[in-house]
Every structure is written in structure tokens, then in C-alpha cells.
Design an enzyme around this catalytic site. Structure first.
Site, mmCIF file in Angstrom:
data_model
loop_
_atom_site.group_PDB
_atom_site.id
_atom_site.type_symbol
_atom_site.label_atom_id
_atom_site.label_comp_id
_atom_site.label_asym_id
_atom_site.label_seq_id
_atom_site.Cartn_x
_atom_site.Cartn_y
_atom_site.Cartn_z
ATOM 1 N N ASP A 182 -0.124 5.150 0.577
ATOM 2 C CA ASP A 182 -0.485 5.980 1.823
ATOM 3 C C ASP A 182 -0.983 5.413 3.063
ATOM 4 O O ASP A 182 -1.671 4.427 3.205
ATOM 5 C CB ASP A 182 -1.706 6.857 1.588
ATOM 6 C CG ASP A 182 -1.724 7.595 0.118
ATOM 7 O OD1 ASP A 182 -0.583 7.302 -0.652
ATOM 8 O OD2 ASP A 182 -2.491 8.265 -0.230
ATOM 9 N N ASP B 268 -2.274 -0.451 5.647
ATOM 10 C CA ASP B 268 -2.967 -0.095 6.942
ATOM 11 C C ASP B 268 -4.417 -0.127 7.291
ATOM 12 O O ASP B 268 -4.940 0.388 8.032
ATOM 13 C CB ASP B 268 -2.467 1.521 7.506
ATOM 14 C CG ASP B 268 -3.284 2.274 6.459
ATOM 15 O OD1 ASP B 268 -3.342 2.000 5.116
ATOM 16 O OD2 ASP B 268 -3.194 3.505 6.693
ATOM 17 N N CYS C 149 -15.960 0.762 -9.464
ATOM 18 C CA CYS C 149 -14.888 0.215 -10.548
ATOM 19 C C CYS C 149 -14.511 -1.174 -10.179
ATOM 20 O O CYS C 149 -14.604 -1.993 -9.402
ATOM 21 C CB CYS C 149 -13.963 1.192 -10.730
ATOM 22 S SG CYS C 149 -12.797 1.152 -9.384
ATOM 23 N N CYS D 56 -5.721 2.601 -8.667
ATOM 24 C CA CYS D 56 -7.043 2.664 -9.158
ATOM 25 C C CYS D 56 -7.171 4.305 -8.779
ATOM 26 O O CYS D 56 -7.008 4.836 -7.868
ATOM 27 C CB CYS D 56 -7.912 1.881 -7.951
ATOM 28 S SG CYS D 56 -9.855 2.452 -7.988
ATOM 29 N N ASP E 260 0.821 -1.069 0.119
ATOM 30 C CA ASP E 260 -0.040 -0.045 0.035
ATOM 31 C C ASP E 260 0.991 1.140 0.029
ATOM 32 O O ASP E 260 2.154 1.253 0.303
ATOM 33 C CB ASP E 260 -1.015 -0.078 1.312
ATOM 34 C CG ASP E 260 -1.694 1.111 1.403
ATOM 35 O OD1 ASP E 260 -2.122 1.620 0.365
ATOM 36 O OD2 ASP E 260 -1.947 1.410 2.681
ATOM 37 N N CYS F 236 -11.249 -2.014 -10.278
ATOM 38 C CA CYS F 236 -9.733 -1.895 -9.974
ATOM 39 C C CYS F 236 -9.538 -1.371 -8.545
ATOM 40 O O CYS F 236 -8.333 -1.137 -8.055
ATOM 41 C CB CYS F 236 -8.712 -1.008 -10.933
ATOM 42 S SG CYS F 236 -9.541 0.314 -11.336
ATOM 43 N N HIS G 111 -10.350 5.865 -9.160
ATOM 44 C CA HIS G 111 -11.822 5.878 -9.048
ATOM 45 C C HIS G 111 -12.206 6.417 -7.651
ATOM 46 O O HIS G 111 -11.283 6.240 -6.691
ATOM 47 C CB HIS G 111 -12.464 4.788 -9.489
ATOM 48 C CG HIS G 111 -12.235 4.524 -10.924
ATOM 49 N ND1 HIS G 111 -11.247 3.341 -11.439
ATOM 50 C CD2 HIS G 111 -12.156 4.972 -12.129
ATOM 51 C CE1 HIS G 111 -11.054 3.359 -12.445
ATOM 52 N NE2 HIS G 111 -11.635 4.109 -13.066
#
Ligand code: ZN
Length: 165
Positions: free
Chosen positions: A10, A129, A98, A90, A8, A100, A92
Site C-alpha cells: 500500500d 513509502d 507481534c 503481517c 511494500d 512479524c 496484526h
């Protein structure tokens, strides 16, 4: 066999700001210990970034506002020899429904998995997280590790490297 750390962005590689959007250089902060951890882990793992960036490319999050701090982040990692083999992002909003958005396996991530049949997924990890990151780990078939105040990068690197000794 090749092992992957699905990462991941952020709240994992970089600090998530209170408004949850890294859209300028002054909001870019690497997570404590992440460089040291990935430098230790890169000998054993390939790195793949998997990130939801809500509304990327819309007026609320124009593409340059994303790419300037993102490219700088990649540069900071690259300077330490840390590179990402694939970035699955992604762009979106949750309501877009969506195909993704984490915890879904996006077509791009599916293609990566299909093109690398030698991946040792049961000994690969998704680190993030949020609950959606742990759900993605289940969907991929790898182990999920939640990063947070009680589980920092130095803990995580030690935990993972312990499995090699
Ligand atoms: Zn999407």
C-alpha cells in the site's frame, strides 16, 4: 547472484486510500508507472512482497475483504508477467506486539533469506513509502528507496537500472 526487490504494497504497488485499508475492488488502484517499472526490472530482480495489513482477519478487516482486491492486484501484475516469489504479510495491529510486523524481519521473511543464501543483499532494495520500510531495509542489509510524489516509479526504475550500465 540473485537480487531481490522487497516491495511494500500500500502506497508503493497500489495507491493507499485515505482510510489506509484496501478492502474492496473499487479501492484498488495501481500506482502510476508501477507495471512498466516492474516489467523493466524483472529481468534483474526477484520480487518479494512485504506488507503490514492491520487487523487482517478481524471484524474490522475480514479476510475476503482483503483477498478479493489483493488477488485482483496479483492478477493484474501476472497478466504483465510480474510475479512475486514470496508474500510476507503481517495481519496484526501495532499494539499486538507481534514478531512479524515491519520493520521486524518476520519468521517467514527470515526463512526466505536463510533458504536463499545466494542473495546479493547489498545490491538488493526495499522500496516503500514509510520510515518502517527504510528501517526494514537496514535490518535486511539492503538499500532502501522511499517512493513518493517526488520519487515516482519511473524515477526509481531508472535509478536502479542505471547501476547496471
Ligand atoms: Zn504480525
Amino acid at each position: 547472484m540473485k537480487r531481490v526487490l522487497f516491495l511494500d504494497r500500500d502506497g508503493c504497488l497500489i495507491v493507499e486510500p485515505s482510510d489506509e485499508q484496501v478492502d474492496s475492488l473499487d479501492k484498488l488502484d495501481l500506482m502510476p508507472g508501477v507495471l512498466e517499472a516492474l516489467k523493466r526490472l524483472k529481468e534483474f530482480f526477484t520480487f518479494v512482497l512485504v506488507s503490514n495489513q492491520d487487523g487482517l482477519g478481524t471484524p474490522s478487516f475480514p479476510e475476503p475483504s482483503f483477498s478479493v482486491p489483493h488477488q485482483e492486484m496479483l492478477r493484474l501484475f501476472r497478466a504483465e508477467g510480474v510475479e512475486f516469489e514470496r508474500e510476507c504479510i503481517c495481519p496484526h495491529f501495532p499494539n499486538d506486539n507481534c514478531i512479524c510486523r515491519k520493520p521486524k524481519i518476520s519468521p517467514e521473511l527470515r526463512q526466505y533469506l536463510d533458504k536463499n543464501p545466494d542473495l546479493d543483499l547489498t545490491r538488493s532494495y526495499m522500496i516503500g513509502d514509510r520510515g518502517t520500510d527504510m528501517q526494514l531495509a537496514k535490518n535486511i542489509g539492503c538499500e532502501g528507496i522511499t517512493i513518493g510524489p517526488g520519487n515516482t516509479w519511473s524515477n526509481i526504475a531508472s535509478l536502479i537500472l542505471h547501476s547496471f550500465t
